[in-house]
Design a protein around this motif. Structure first.
Motif, PDB file in Angstrom:
ATOM      1  N   ARG A 372      -9.970  -2.994  -1.609  1.00  0.00           N
ATOM      2  CA  ARG A 372      -8.546  -2.974  -1.792  1.00  0.00           C
ATOM      3  C   ARG A 372      -7.613  -1.969  -1.069  1.00  0.00           C
ATOM      4  N   ALA A 373      -8.618  -1.011  -0.818  1.00  0.00           N
ATOM      5  CA  ALA A 373      -7.978   0.362  -0.357  1.00  0.00           C
ATOM      6  C   ALA A 373      -7.670   0.094   1.089  1.00  0.00           C
ATOM      7  N   GLN A 374      -6.481   0.365   1.941  1.00  0.00           N
ATOM      8  CA  GLN A 374      -6.230   0.103   3.101  1.00  0.00           C
ATOM      9  C   GLN A 374      -5.439   1.384   3.552  1.00  0.00           C
ATOM     10  N   PRO A 375      -5.528   1.272   4.809  1.00  0.00           N
ATOM     11  CA  PRO A 375      -4.837   2.659   5.440  1.00  0.00           C
ATOM     12  C   PRO A 375      -3.315   2.342   5.464  1.00  0.00           C
ATOM     13  N   VAL A 376      -2.412   3.392   5.418  1.00  0.00           N
ATOM     14  CA  VAL A 376      -1.077   3.464   5.223  1.00  0.00           C
ATOM     15  C   VAL A 376      -0.616   3.295   6.543  1.00  0.00           C
ATOM     16  N   LYS A 377      -1.296   3.111   7.521  1.00  0.00           N
ATOM     17  CA  LYS A 377      -0.791   3.189   8.796  1.00  0.00           C
ATOM     18  C   LYS A 377       0.185   1.930   9.230  1.00  0.00           C
ATOM     19  N   PRO A 378      -0.109   0.681   9.002  1.00  0.00           N
ATOM     20  CA  PRO A 378       0.842  -0.382   9.023  1.00  0.00           C
ATOM     21  C   PRO A 378       2.176  -0.125   8.375  1.00  0.00           C
ATOM     22  N   LEU A 379       1.880   0.596   7.282  1.00  0.00           N
ATOM     23  CA  LEU A 379       3.707   0.713   6.320  1.00  0.00           C
ATOM     24  C   LEU A 379       4.110   2.009   7.454  1.00  0.00           C
ATOM     25  N   PHE A 380       3.450   2.679   7.673  1.00  0.00           N
ATOM     26  CA  PHE A 380       4.155   3.889   8.485  1.00  0.00           C
ATOM     27  C   PHE A 380       4.780   3.465   9.782  1.00  0.00           C
ATOM     28  N   GLN A 381       3.900   2.557  10.253  1.00  0.00           N
ATOM     29  CA  GLN A 381       4.562   2.078  11.428  1.00  0.00           C
ATOM     30  C   GLN A 381       5.979   1.361  11.463  1.00  0.00           C
ATOM     31  N   ARG A 382       5.891   0.587  10.269  1.00  0.00           N
ATOM     32  CA  ARG A 382       7.163  -0.166   9.861  1.00  0.00           C
ATOM     33  C   ARG A 382       8.203   0.633   9.747  1.00  0.00           C
TER      34      ARG A 382
END
Lengths: 711, 162
Positions: A372-382
């Motif tokens: 379930r853990a995912q990098p925050v990268k996509p969130l930060f990109q948004r």
């Protein structure tokens, strides 16, 4: 059926948009590596391809222009200057909007759309846009080309779909229909591979077609028809001319132009492509001049060397697994307790095995959690986009710098962080960062910098948003709080207390209502969202230098470290994150204050005591029974309180069971868990208990805030 | 999720299409019943975890194979004398709106098999509160058995609590 394929398309779009954003950010950072540009091009191209298959015309049209400009960049015909990069960034934002609109319905800003298209067209070669072919302008000297393109030729096409092709919803019929638009088409079915009924597999593909097409179109047009089924079928296209002769001509052409297989499938501008009907299936061809397939081939290549193969799994399945593992852990503790209660002389062997079982269970749990853990990268990109939009709306210049993008956080946390982060960033741009001229005047760079970082910090995730703006205007904040009656006029507040006033409901310091903030949604919403995730938020500010928001979140929403306590004969759990210290109290440590207030003296400091049992309505507040143990908790504002409980038993990891839908909101209780003996224990929410407790002499604003949360 | 109770009851053949089966039980000395299909399982009472600030008729929550389910005291819900929960009492687990909920009853009596026509409308009485919870009545062995309207019993408290 088509619905699920469309879902897959949109899922892929998400990934492609992310890849595009990532590439653009790299380009913005000065990385003009052709591979990066290629990656962006491929992403846009794939979106366009998929959108075309679903008839999303607006999306296709926009993506097409977008990709054309990128093609120009790839061919070094257009310089990647700041202006273009800004345009491309805006276009990428718009592209994600278009995808969102295609998926969820709604409308986009027409004006914005048109303006972007106009902007893109400035960079475009008109001829390419019209898809007419232009012998000039490709940089090569005029070479005597075989005028085959104009000639009517006969193509022999053998088309054998693989079963995967049907799995993607492609229909041979539509392909043939598209082909017949190019010229007279003869279709012959080859059913020679068709086995008897007994040997036939339902979902396999046995049919092949031999097609004869007479057309003036170049071979690339035919290949374009099969673009979407590439790799999903066996395809060979041969013209009536002798293949060898063609290859010789090709070699000559390559020598003349230099081998530069760089035009795309959908923009076949090159006439020299036309007489190149080499008899090969696209994948099988080592020829760099198999231009029509170059884009796709590249993407296949990139998939192979791409990061790591991943598996797309339904989230529900993972959640079921997580639940089951949670049960396993509970089951283990129950088993351990039962064994401990057994009246057996020698338990050592059993206990060793049990310990092994426990470790395995923990391993499995960690493994499942990491799914379930995912990098925050996509969130930060948004978030980069949020800052871009916010700065253009406020005529400020700000850039977002991100750190620790690979920090992994539970998926739900990431999803629910999006709104609070958006809000904080908008606020940072709107209220924090000064106008460019003002910044220059005080010796700062014109471009404001907002630093968004994520890191793991002892079992929790820390997200920091730091701007280099003006910082909190404390006198003003205090003034407003007094005006709005949030604090008494004579309140003496520390700097950090003033900063935290920003989190009070309905607080806004913007002098004028701008497009961004001042819509009555204050920072209290941010605080509520973070609290709902079991996290805490804090602000620290340095006048003139900027402010920093710190959000501390639990790693996962499914498990929590808790202190097992007993309150009025009930077993309860207090989150360890909120406990600062625990202590056994004695009578001389308790001091009365006023009619019903009690203070606990700890090393010369006095903190208010809150009896958990009476706060939860489990015991009469006036009962004399002195609780034995105090848990010192600290709220976000730094205010300390002592929670009085009867006893402390244990500190352990508990599986959180939501009480939503079981019974409504219970003040003071966050969730429930199942203990080793199979009994349910309430997980307490200390902040909420303090708020609900009438005897608590907690700082008034704190109570207001928590009341707002509770209501 | 096949409970023992269901397996046992399932052996009894439904003789007539118009016939339905009810499980009857006692709550505060009165006979009530629920349609057999509404019942997931019947368990012996075991102490529950108290919910703070909960209404009188919500006894608390129970662990049902890893799920947290609320337990209601039917007697208190019907405005009758509260049940003194003991080992002899039973918890009837029913599914309402897709969620399991436990109902405390004094004891389970038997399975009644009756024709649809035998179900009588509830005669109007003054206690409007009770009327809402009762769907109809059956005369069985010279006693009156009240059919509980499960949706009314369970959906009402949820709103009241939140």
């Amino acid at each position: 059926m088509s619905g699920s394929i469309q879902d897959t398309f949109f899922e892929e779009c998400e990934e492609l948009l992310e890849a595009m954003d990532e590439g653009l950010t790299a380009v913005e950072g000065g990385d003009h590596d052709p591979e990066v540009v290629n990656a962006i091009f491929r992403a846009v191209h794939s979106i366009k391809g998929g959108a075309g298959a679903f008839g999303l015309d607006e999306l296709v049209a926009f993506a097409h222009r977008f990709e054309t400009v990128f093609d120009e960049v790839r061919n070094n015909k257009v310089e990647l200057d700041t202006k273009l990069i800004q345009l491309l960034l805006r276009c990428s934002d718009h592209l994600s909007d278009l995808v969102a609109v295609a998926r969820d319905g709604g409308t986009t800003d027409e004006e914005h759309h048109d303006a972007l298209i106009a902007g893109l067209e400035e960079y475009m070669d008109d001829e390419e846009e019209d898809l007419t072919f232009e012998p000039m302008g490709l940089g090569g000297p005029s070479v005597p080309l075989p005028l085959a393109a104009e000639e009517e030729k006969t193509y022999e096409i053998r088309f054998r779909p693989l079963k995967e092709m049907f799995g993607t919803g492609n229909e041979p019929f539509f392909l043939f229909q598209a082909l017949s638009e190019l010229g007279p088409l003869k279709v012959v079915l080859d059913e020679s591979e068709l086995p008897g009924f007994d040997a036939m597999a339902m979902d396999d593909s046995y049919l092949a077609w031999n097609l004869t097409l007479t057309s003036t179109e170049p071979k690339s047009s035919i290949e374009a028809v099969f673009e979407f089924v590439e790799g999903l079928c066996e395809l060979s296209i041969a013209s009536d001319k002798d293949a060898e002769e063609e290859e010789a001509a090709l070699a000559a052409l390559n020598a003349a132009f230099g081998v530069s297989g760089d035009d795309s499938v959908t923009d076949p501008p090159a006439p020299f492509d036309a007489p190149a009907p080499a008899v090969t299936a696209p994948e099988a061809s080592p020829q760099p001049v198999e231009k029509a397939s170059s884009a796709k081939a590249e993407s296949t290549k990139s998939e192979q060397r791409g990061p790591k193969p991943t598996l797309r799994v339904d989230l529900e399945r993972v959640d079921r697994l997580i639940n089951a593992v949670g049960e396993l852990i509970i089951n283990h503790s129950m088993l351990a307790q039962q064994i401990a209660n057994l009246d057996v002389a020698d338990l050592r062997d059993v206990e060793t095995e049990l310990e092994g079982f426990k470790n395995l269970a923990r391993d499995i749990q960690e493994g499942v959690m990491s799914i379930r853990a995912q990098p925050v990268k996509p969130l930060f990109q948004r978030m980069a986009r949020i800052v871009r939009e916010a700065s253009s709306a406020t005529n400020k210049v700000a850039k977002l710098v991100t750190e620790g993008e690979n920090t992994e956080v539970d998926k739900t946390v990431i999803e629910r962080l999006s709104d609070p982060l958006t809000h904080i960033l908008r606020n940072a741009v709107d209220h924090g960062i000064e106008k460019p001229d003002d910044r220059e005047a005080i010796g700062k760079s014109r471009t404001g910098e907002i630093r968004l970082s994520a890191s793991h910090r002892s079992g929790s995730v820390c997200i920091e948003i730091k701007d280099d703006g003006a910082g909190v205007n404390r006198p003003r904040v205090k003034q407003i709080a007094i005006e709005k009656g949030l604090i008494p006029e004579n309140a003496e507040l520390s700097d950090s207390e003033i900063d935290n006033l920003l989190f009070l409901p309905g607080f806004s310091t913007a002098k004028e209502v701008s497009n961004l903030s001042g819509r009555g949604v204050g920072m209290d919403v941010v605080k509520n969202a973070v609290t709902a995730l079991g996290g805490r938020i804090n602000i620290s500010s340095n006048p003139g230098k900027g402010s920093t928001f710190t959000i501390i979140l639990p790693l996962t929403l499914a498990v929590m470290d808790g202190m097992v306590v007993s309150v009025a004969d009930q077993t309860m759990v207090v989150p360890i994150t909120s406990i600062v210290e625990t202590m056994r109290g004695s009578d001389d440590m308790i001091n009365s204050l006023g009619a019903d207030g009690t203070l606990l003296s700890i090393r010369g400091n006095f903190v208010p005591i809150c009896d958990v049992a009476s706060a939860l309505g489990l015991r009469n507040p006036n009962s004399d029974q002195p609780p034995g143990v105090y848990l010192l908790v600290e709220t976000e504002t730094g205010q300390k309180s002592a929670l009085a409980v009867d006893d402390i038993h244990d500190q352990r990891q508990v599986v959180i069971k939501s009480l939503d839908g079981v019974c409504g909101n219970i003040p003071g209780v966050a969730a429930a868990t199942i203990l080793g003996d199979g009994k349910i224990a309430m997980i307490l929410d200390p902040e909420n208990i303090l708020a609900a407790s009438t005897s608590s002499a907690t700082f008034d604003t704190e109570r207001r805030m928590s009341n707002a949360i509770a209501s | 999720m096949q409970s023992q109770a269901e397996v046992k009851f399932g052996d009894q053949e439904v003789k007539h299409a118009q016939q339905s089966e009810f499980v009857s039980f006692t709550v505060a000395g009165q006979a009530f019943c629920l349609k057999i299909t509404q019942i997931r399982e019947i368990r012996r009472w075991s102490p529950v975890t108290i919910l703070p600030h909960a209404p009188m008729d919500v006894l608390g929550v129970m662990n049902l194979r890893g799920a947290v389910i609320p337990i209601y005291d039917l007697a208190a819900r019907f405005g009758l004398q509260q049940t003194e929960a003991s080992e002899r009492n039973v918890v009837i687990v029913v599914a309402v709106h897709g969620k399991p909920v436990g109902l405390l009853a004094e004891s389970v009596s038997e399975i009644i098999s009756i024709n649809r026509e035998e179900i009588q409308d509830t005669p109007p009485v003054d206690s409007r509160h009770t009327m809402e919870y009762i769907q109809g009545i059956i005369s069985h062995d010279d006693t009156m058995v009240r059919i509980i309207n499960l949706d009314a019993v369970i959906s009402a408290p949820e709103q009241g609590l939140s």
